[in-house]
Scaffold this active site. Sequence first.
Site, short mmCIF file in Angstrom:
data_model
loop_
_atom_site.label_atom_id
_atom_site.label_comp_id
_atom_site.label_asym_id
_atom_site.label_seq_id
_atom_site.Cartn_x
_atom_site.Cartn_y
_atom_site.Cartn_z
N SER A 1 0.84 -1.19 0.00
CA SER A 1 0.00 0.00 0.00
C SER A 1 0.87 1.24 0.00
O SER A 1 1.99 1.23 0.54
CB SER A 1 -0.86 -0.02 1.27
OG SER A 1 -1.42 1.25 1.51
N TYR B 1 -1.90 -1.31 10.89
CA TYR B 1 -2.13 -1.79 9.52
C TYR B 1 -0.93 -1.47 8.64
O TYR B 1 -0.38 -2.35 7.95
CB TYR B 1 -3.40 -1.15 8.93
CG TYR B 1 -3.54 -1.37 7.45
CD1 TYR B 1 -3.85 -2.62 6.94
CD2 TYR B 1 -3.31 -0.32 6.54
CE1 TYR B 1 -3.95 -2.83 5.56
CE2 TYR B 1 -3.40 -0.52 5.17
CZ TYR B 1 -3.72 -1.77 4.68
OH TYR B 1 -3.80 -1.97 3.33
N LYS C 1 2.25 -3.87 6.58
CA LYS C 1 2.68 -3.81 5.18
C LYS C 1 4.20 -3.57 5.12
O LYS C 1 4.90 -4.18 4.30
CB LYS C 1 1.92 -2.73 4.42
CG LYS C 1 0.42 -2.98 4.31
CD LYS C 1 0.08 -4.22 3.49
CE LYS C 1 -1.41 -4.43 3.35
NZ LYS C 1 -1.77 -5.72 2.77
P1 NAD Z 1 -11.11 -6.92 0.89
O1 NAD Z 1 -11.35 -6.93 2.35
O2 NAD Z 1 -12.26 -6.68 -0.01
O3 NAD Z 1 -10.43 -8.30 0.45
C1 NAD Z 1 -9.62 -9.06 1.32
C2 NAD Z 1 -10.17 -10.47 1.34
O4 NAD Z 1 -9.37 -11.27 2.22
C3 NAD Z 1 -11.60 -10.55 1.86
O5 NAD Z 1 -12.41 -11.28 0.94
C4 NAD Z 1 -11.48 -11.29 3.19
O6 NAD Z 1 -12.62 -12.09 3.46
C5 NAD Z 1 -10.22 -12.11 2.97
N1 NAD Z 1 -9.52 -12.47 4.20
C6 NAD Z 1 -9.25 -11.67 5.28
N2 NAD Z 1 -8.59 -12.36 6.21
C7 NAD Z 1 -8.42 -13.62 5.72
C8 NAD Z 1 -7.82 -14.80 6.24
N3 NAD Z 1 -7.26 -14.82 7.46
N4 NAD Z 1 -7.83 -15.92 5.49
C9 NAD Z 1 -8.42 -15.91 4.26
N5 NAD Z 1 -9.01 -14.84 3.73
C10 NAD Z 1 -9.01 -13.69 4.45
O7 NAD Z 1 -9.93 -5.88 0.61
P2 NAD Z 1 -9.35 -5.32 -0.76
O8 NAD Z 1 -9.68 -3.87 -0.81
O9 NAD Z 1 -9.69 -6.18 -1.87
O10 NAD Z 1 -7.79 -5.40 -0.42
C11 NAD Z 1 -6.98 -6.47 -0.85
C12 NAD Z 1 -5.55 -6.22 -0.40
O11 NAD Z 1 -5.10 -4.98 -0.91
C13 NAD Z 1 -5.36 -6.17 1.11
O12 NAD Z 1 -4.12 -6.79 1.41
C14 NAD Z 1 -5.26 -4.68 1.38
O13 NAD Z 1 -4.50 -4.41 2.53
C15 NAD Z 1 -4.56 -4.19 0.14
N6 NAD Z 1 -4.80 -2.77 -0.15
C16 NAD Z 1 -6.08 -2.33 -0.33
C17 NAD Z 1 -6.30 -0.97 -0.57
C18 NAD Z 1 -7.69 -0.44 -0.75
O14 NAD Z 1 -7.89 0.77 -0.62
N7 NAD Z 1 -8.70 -1.27 -1.03
C19 NAD Z 1 -5.22 -0.08 -0.65
C20 NAD Z 1 -3.93 -0.57 -0.49
C21 NAD Z 1 -3.73 -1.93 -0.24
N1 UFG Z 2 -12.30 11.50 3.12
C1 UFG Z 2 -13.32 12.36 3.48
N2 UFG Z 2 -14.48 11.82 3.97
C2 UFG Z 2 -14.68 10.49 4.11
C3 UFG Z 2 -13.64 9.61 3.73
C4 UFG Z 2 -12.45 10.15 3.25
O1 UFG Z 2 -13.16 13.58 3.37
O2 UFG Z 2 -15.76 10.07 4.57
C5 UFG Z 2 -11.06 12.06 2.56
C6 UFG Z 2 -9.82 11.72 3.36
O3 UFG Z 2 -9.59 12.67 4.37
C7 UFG Z 2 -8.74 11.71 2.28
C8 UFG Z 2 -9.49 11.22 1.04
O4 UFG Z 2 -10.86 11.47 1.30
O5 UFG Z 2 -8.28 13.02 2.03
C9 UFG Z 2 -9.30 9.74 0.77
O6 UFG Z 2 -9.61 8.99 1.95
P1 UFG Z 2 -9.73 7.40 1.93
O7 UFG Z 2 -10.09 6.97 3.32
O8 UFG Z 2 -10.60 6.98 0.82
O9 UFG Z 2 -8.25 6.94 1.54
P2 UFG Z 2 -6.89 7.15 2.34
O10 UFG Z 2 -5.91 7.67 1.33
O11 UFG Z 2 -7.03 7.88 3.58
O12 UFG Z 2 -6.59 5.64 2.75
C10 UFG Z 2 -6.14 4.73 1.78
C11 UFG Z 2 -6.45 3.29 2.16
C12 UFG Z 2 -5.72 2.89 3.41
C13 UFG Z 2 -4.27 3.21 3.29
C14 UFG Z 2 -4.09 4.67 2.93
C15 UFG Z 2 -2.68 5.08 2.73
O13 UFG Z 2 -7.84 3.13 2.39
O14 UFG Z 2 -5.84 1.48 3.55
O15 UFG Z 2 -4.76 4.90 1.70
O16 UFG Z 2 -2.17 4.46 1.61
F1 UFG Z 2 -3.61 2.95 4.45
#
Ligand code: NAD
Ligand code: UFG
Length: 337
Positions: A125, A149, A153
């Site tokens: 991330s 979290y 990572k």
């Molecule tokens: P998500 O929660 O939709 O998908 C994660 C999946 O993993 C879920 O289906 C959940 O049921 C499964 N899971 C959780 N714990 C588990 C376990 N112990 N065993 C088996 N399955 C398990 O999340 P996502 O948004 O698809 O994110 C996927 C990956 O990308 C994660 O590693 C997350 O940290 C990373 N990531 C996501 C974002 C974002 O904004 N969505 C940003 C940066 C990184």
């Molecule tokens: N924001 C609002 N209102 C909301 C939600 C978000 O104003 O209800 C704003 C936040 O302050 C930020 C922007 O919208 O400026 C994006 O916020 P998000 O929560 O969508 O995303 P972030 O960048 O804060 O977080 C994401 C991932 C995290 C990760 C982080 C840093 O969701 O998992 O990026 O990489 F840790």
Amino acid sequence: MGKILITGGAGYIGTHTCVELLNSGYEVAVIDNLSNSDRKSLERVKQITSKEVSFYEGDILDSDILGRIFEENKIDAVIHFAALKAVGESVEKPLDYYKVNIAGTLELLNAMKKYNVKKMVFSSSATVYGVNNPAPYKEDMPLSATNPYGTTKVFIERILDDLYTSDNDWAIAKLRYFNPIGAHESGLIGENPNGIPNNLMPFITQVAVGKREYLGVFGDDYETRDGTGVRDYIHVVDLSLGHIKALESLENKKGSEAYNLGTGKGYSVFDIVKAFEKVNHVEIKYEIMPRRAGDIAESYADVKKAERELKWKADKDIEDMCRDSWNWQKNNPNGYK
Ligand code: NAD
Ligand code: UFG
């Protein structure tokens, strides 16, 4: 081509990646414990692709089921999505986060080692850039984290580097995602958060569909164009295609390499609200709220390394992202329920 194991494959990014892999001719096995997803999501994957995945409902902490998967399938590489991912919750429940994310990854790596599968694409991330680096973020900047979290990572990236140092047969891509939004253009799969969404786009779509009254904008006094936070939003389908490019790169490149997956462009909260209103012809009511703890003013990627080494570039723009997010939400107001 071969069979790819996707951990967390029933989740948001996982389902989209299943679709792109199946459409590209790969076979797919999924392990997911459905802790943050619904099994219907994989039925939708089938509906889109007319292809089946081999689904194992189970936990990456369970070495027995991991062993069974590697025994029953000839796995060539693993894409590791499974994790807990809510920043705020990780502060409340650090032990859960360290257990699932770190111990879970160790279990998986041990199983891969045992079955001699040494190719991994890992979901990192942009959060690993911490709060001290200036945007645009480059892959060689120092890493840090301000919450459990993010720490998981940073730690896992380090574990993967150490693993490669110990055994140069490993080929690992650490993909640092910026802000994934959007959904498959069919509207059949998309982001399906439990409870009140933490992230901006699911909150906006829930306001649009009438589930929430207004969007709280977390601060309008940042040092940005319009005072609201700036992020690098990337369409989830582009992001998924980045995983295929990363997989391909592992065919002839050993190592443990980090790549930013973003568009390289920053958009403010107000930019997103305006774009969403314009393309979808809906009004998004909002109120200015205090800053959210731990937020930074701006985050966006330097994307040159992924372009150069993975031959990958995001293609979809902010209007595509807003249109597809809304298409998913309005067709599925209660997610997969
Ligand atoms: P998500 O929660 O939709 O998908 C994660 C999946 O993993 C879920 O289906 C959940 O049921 C499964 N899971 C959780 N714990 C588990 C376990 N112990 N065993 C088996 N399955 C398990 O999340 P996502 O948004 O698809 O994110 C996927 C990956 O990308 C994660 O590693 C997350 O940290 C990373 N990531 C996501 C974002 C974002 O904004 N969505 C940003 C940066 C990184
Ligand atoms: N924001 C609002 N209102 C909301 C939600 C978000 O104003 O209800 C704003 C936040 O302050 C930020 C922007 O919208 O400026 C994006 O916020 P998000 O929560 O969508 O995303 P972030 O960048 O804060 O977080 C994401 C991932 C995290 C990760 C982080 C840093 O969701 O998992 O990026 O990489 F840790």
